[in-house]
Design an enzyme around this catalytic site. Sequence first.
Site, mmCIF file in Angstrom:
data_model
loop_
_atom_site.group_PDB
_atom_site.id
_atom_site.type_symbol
_atom_site.label_atom_id
_atom_site.label_comp_id
_atom_site.label_asym_id
_atom_site.label_seq_id
_atom_site.Cartn_x
_atom_site.Cartn_y
_atom_site.Cartn_z
ATOM 1 N N LYS A 22 0.851 -1.209 0.000
ATOM 2 C CA LYS A 22 0.000 0.000 0.000
ATOM 3 C C LYS A 22 0.881 1.251 0.000
ATOM 4 O O LYS A 22 0.654 2.178 -0.766
ATOM 5 C CB LYS A 22 -0.870 -0.020 1.247
ATOM 6 C CG LYS A 22 -1.431 1.322 1.676
ATOM 7 C CD LYS A 22 -2.319 1.229 2.880
ATOM 8 C CE LYS A 22 -1.635 1.489 4.176
ATOM 9 N NZ LYS A 22 -1.361 2.893 4.506
ATOM 10 N N ASN A 23 1.909 1.247 0.861
ATOM 11 C CA ASN A 23 2.702 2.470 1.021
ATOM 12 C C ASN A 23 3.715 2.691 -0.098
ATOM 13 O O ASN A 23 4.408 3.707 -0.099
ATOM 14 C CB ASN A 23 3.381 2.481 2.395
ATOM 15 C CG ASN A 23 2.359 2.707 3.503
ATOM 16 O OD1 ASN A 23 1.187 2.978 3.218
ATOM 17 N ND2 ASN A 23 2.768 2.550 4.741
ATOM 18 N N ARG A 92 -3.933 10.819 5.017
ATOM 19 C CA ARG A 92 -2.854 11.798 5.047
ATOM 20 C C ARG A 92 -1.946 11.680 3.841
ATOM 21 O O ARG A 92 -1.359 12.648 3.380
ATOM 22 C CB ARG A 92 -2.073 11.534 6.334
ATOM 23 C CG ARG A 92 -0.732 12.056 6.335
ATOM 24 C CD ARG A 92 0.045 11.645 7.507
ATOM 25 N NE ARG A 92 1.395 12.064 7.308
ATOM 26 C CZ ARG A 92 1.788 13.320 7.305
ATOM 27 N NH1 ARG A 92 0.885 14.241 7.514
ATOM 28 N NH2 ARG A 92 3.021 13.643 7.109
ATOM 29 N N CYS A 116 -4.410 12.849 12.816
ATOM 30 C CA CYS A 116 -5.111 11.575 12.662
ATOM 31 C C CYS A 116 -4.961 10.867 14.004
ATOM 32 O O CYS A 116 -4.375 11.415 14.938
ATOM 33 C CB CYS A 116 -4.521 10.758 11.530
ATOM 34 S SG CYS A 116 -2.941 10.039 11.951
ATOM 35 N N ARG A 121 0.754 14.831 12.803
ATOM 36 C CA ARG A 121 1.141 14.632 11.391
ATOM 37 C C ARG A 121 1.421 15.954 10.654
ATOM 38 O O ARG A 121 0.731 16.304 9.709
ATOM 39 C CB ARG A 121 0.078 13.822 10.653
ATOM 40 C CG ARG A 121 -0.410 12.580 11.356
ATOM 41 C CD ARG A 121 0.645 11.506 11.559
ATOM 42 N NE ARG A 121 1.124 10.886 10.355
ATOM 43 C CZ ARG A 121 0.555 9.829 9.775
ATOM 44 N NH1 ARG A 121 -0.543 9.335 10.266
ATOM 45 N NH2 ARG A 121 1.056 9.310 8.686
ATOM 46 N N ASP A 303 5.381 0.915 12.117
ATOM 47 C CA ASP A 303 4.164 0.265 11.617
ATOM 48 C C ASP A 303 4.031 -1.178 12.085
ATOM 49 O O ASP A 303 3.008 -1.808 11.842
ATOM 50 C CB ASP A 303 4.126 0.294 10.085
ATOM 51 C CG ASP A 303 3.857 1.684 9.574
ATOM 52 O OD1 ASP A 303 3.935 1.898 8.350
ATOM 53 O OD2 ASP A 303 3.585 2.574 10.403
ATOM 54 N N ILE A 325 8.569 7.418 16.962
ATOM 55 C CA ILE A 325 8.221 8.125 15.731
ATOM 56 C C ILE A 325 6.947 8.945 15.877
ATOM 57 O O ILE A 325 6.911 10.118 15.532
ATOM 58 C CB ILE A 325 8.083 7.138 14.538
ATOM 59 C CG1 ILE A 325 9.349 6.299 14.369
ATOM 60 C CG2 ILE A 325 7.694 7.879 13.261
ATOM 61 C CD1 ILE A 325 10.580 7.063 13.885
ATOM 62 N N ARG A 395 -8.232 -0.553 5.525
ATOM 63 C CA ARG A 395 -7.372 0.472 4.892
ATOM 64 C C ARG A 395 -6.108 -0.177 4.351
ATOM 65 O O ARG A 395 -5.586 0.258 3.326
ATOM 66 C CB ARG A 395 -6.948 1.532 5.917
ATOM 67 C CG ARG A 395 -8.063 2.389 6.431
ATOM 68 C CD ARG A 395 -7.517 3.573 7.199
ATOM 69 N NE ARG A 395 -6.610 4.358 6.366
ATOM 70 C CZ ARG A 395 -6.136 5.560 6.729
ATOM 71 N NH1 ARG A 395 -6.465 6.066 7.898
ATOM 72 N NH2 ARG A 395 -5.330 6.232 5.942
HETATM 73 C C1 EPZ Z 1 4.630 7.071 6.208
HETATM 74 O O1 EPZ Z 1 3.893 8.122 6.791
HETATM 75 C C2 EPZ Z 1 3.693 5.865 6.191
HETATM 76 N N1 EPZ Z 1 2.521 6.173 5.367
HETATM 77 C C3 EPZ Z 1 3.253 5.530 7.616
HETATM 78 O O2 EPZ Z 1 2.465 4.353 7.553
HETATM 79 C C4 EPZ Z 1 4.500 5.237 8.451
HETATM 80 O O3 EPZ Z 1 4.105 5.020 9.791
HETATM 81 C C5 EPZ Z 1 5.462 6.429 8.388
HETATM 82 O O4 EPZ Z 1 5.781 6.730 7.003
HETATM 83 C C6 EPZ Z 1 6.760 6.168 9.123
HETATM 84 O O5 EPZ Z 1 7.383 5.034 8.587
HETATM 85 C C7 EPZ Z 1 2.617 6.048 4.031
HETATM 86 O O6 EPZ Z 1 3.673 5.724 3.492
HETATM 87 C C8 EPZ Z 1 1.375 6.347 3.248
HETATM 88 P P1 EPZ Z 1 6.853 10.477 8.076
HETATM 89 P P2 EPZ Z 1 4.496 9.634 6.734
HETATM 90 O O7 EPZ Z 1 6.687 11.721 7.275
HETATM 91 O O8 EPZ Z 1 5.146 9.867 5.440
HETATM 92 C C9 EPZ Z 1 7.144 13.751 11.445
HETATM 93 C C10 EPZ Z 1 0.585 3.019 7.862
HETATM 94 O O9 EPZ Z 1 0.291 2.440 8.899
HETATM 95 N N2 EPZ Z 1 7.044 14.728 10.342
HETATM 96 O O10 EPZ Z 1 8.079 9.640 7.897
HETATM 97 O O11 EPZ Z 1 3.427 10.538 7.193
HETATM 98 C C11 EPZ Z 1 5.824 13.031 11.673
HETATM 99 O O12 EPZ Z 1 4.984 13.790 12.517
HETATM 100 C C12 EPZ Z 1 1.080 4.446 7.905
HETATM 101 O O13 EPZ Z 1 0.564 2.503 6.713
HETATM 102 C C13 EPZ Z 1 7.204 16.077 10.620
HETATM 103 O O14 EPZ Z 1 7.429 16.470 11.764
HETATM 104 O O15 EPZ Z 1 5.605 9.524 7.871
HETATM 105 C C14 EPZ Z 1 6.231 11.756 12.330
HETATM 106 O O16 EPZ Z 1 6.424 11.976 13.723
HETATM 107 C C15 EPZ Z 1 0.846 5.071 9.270
HETATM 108 N N3 EPZ Z 1 7.095 16.981 9.608
HETATM 109 C C16 EPZ Z 1 7.585 11.454 11.674
HETATM 110 O O17 EPZ Z 1 8.038 12.688 11.087
HETATM 111 C C17 EPZ Z 1 6.841 16.597 8.311
HETATM 112 O O18 EPZ Z 1 6.774 17.463 7.422
HETATM 113 C C18 EPZ Z 1 7.485 10.386 10.601
HETATM 114 O O19 EPZ Z 1 6.649 10.877 9.611
HETATM 115 C C19 EPZ Z 1 6.678 15.212 8.057
HETATM 116 C C20 EPZ Z 1 6.786 14.298 9.085
#
Ligand code: EPZ
Length: 415
Positions: A22-23, A92, A116, A121, A303, A325, A395
């Site tokens: 999915k991701n 998101r 969320c 996020r 995850d 995270i 999902r």
């Molecule tokens: C991706 O989310 C995945 N989603 C998430 O999977 C996964 O948990 C996450 O990466 C971490 O591996 C998809 O790929 C669709 P991040 P993403 O940006 O891109 C902070 C699932 O279960 N951050 O790496 O949103 C954020 O708040 C989902 O399939 C900022 O501060 O993750 C978080 O604490 C849930 N500012 C950390 O970084 C930003 O601009 C990781 O977020 C962006 C992120």
Amino acid sequence: MDKLLINGPCKLNGSVEISKAKNAYLPIMCGVLLTKESIRLQKVPALRDINTMNSLLSQLGIKIEKEGRDIIYTADSITSQEATYDLVKTMRASITVLGPLLARFHHAKVSLPGGCAIGSRPVNLHLENLAKLGAEINIESGYVEAKTNGLKGAHLVLDFPSVGATENLMMAATLAEGTTIMENCALEPEVSDLAYFLKALGANISGIGTKTITIEGVAELGGCDYEAIGDRIEAATYVLAGLMTNSEITVTGFKPAHIEFILEKLVAAGAKLEIGDDFVKTKASILKGLKLDTAPYPGFPTDVQAQIIALCTQIPGASVITENIFENRFMHIPELKRLGAQISLKGKSAFIEGGNPLKAAPIMCTDLRASAALVLTALCAEGETEIQRIYHLDRGYEKLDEKFSSLGAKIQRVK
Ligand code: EPZ
């Protein structure tokens, strides 16, 4: 609303084929916006998040044609560059249409994803770095509006290896004028899969799979056929199901190398696993307690945190799992405690006293990966567990009840 009825404890047997990730497909689907040529994505999993992304893409005017499990996209006549709140609020990942829309149409208006269940996020890393590529960013009434006269290559350094930010910026840079160097990139396999997809469209990307990715902008991109990697998170979930029920099952259709960290920790704790190039086979094992901290790839993936806590409820003795995270990703714990699990929370860490027998009870899904933890634990609890709000599961887990039924679990999906 549908629910699951699971009778435990149960033994599993046989093999299960993992769906495509999915991701990986979600950002790749955003990438179809970068070209007017047709793109065929193969064996796309039937998931709610995929449906949501398809609704968003058709709202932008992309032609979508389904052929069995393949989906053909053509973005040759976009009618809008606006991703509205009603769709973005449910997923998101929609924020990753921002980079492609900006790169190809020089304009995008995307609802802020909002928080969320698992955290606030933010998208600051996406926006700060799109600005460095020459975007003018305005935020008002819950929307990000971005404009540019044409993106220009830049030297970007991510404060944090954000998966989404790396994906958004990589896509934006493929059509930017000149060279973009991105440092401190996320290393998740889904990010590399997106990069290989972009290369298949004709993008000029090097450093894939490393912290530094270099992109030479091109004038336009072509089309391609593409099949994403197997879903490593789904695969890890089924490996844990095999270990928790002391069963011999084979999990196929993914790269075990993509969950190397988890497999190493499980083996070190006593798990008997046969690990091939594209399968993992579980055997009955006696495990010792685990102490794990979630981290960006190649570390322990957030995850799989909920599912590992489910495993720890079956391991006699103490385990400690720390979530670094996301700020609110322990909502499965109160539900697991309803089954009798002994878990206490202190700051970012969950302390599990495992090994005591669990008893069935009605429980409720709160978010995607937490839901998987509830299913795993219900397989081990004595009696019939009713799991409510399983739309969270839909999902990200394709045909979960069918896959577990074929492994011999007593699981039923009821209206
Ligand atoms: C991706 O989310 C995945 N989603 C998430 O999977 C996964 O948990 C996450 O990466 C971490 O591996 C998809 O790929 C669709 P991040 P993403 O940006 O891109 C902070 C699932 O279960 N951050 O790496 O949103 C954020 O708040 C989902 O399939 C900022 O501060 O993750 C978080 O604490 C849930 N500012 C950390 O970084 C930003 O601009 C990781 O977020 C962006 C992120």
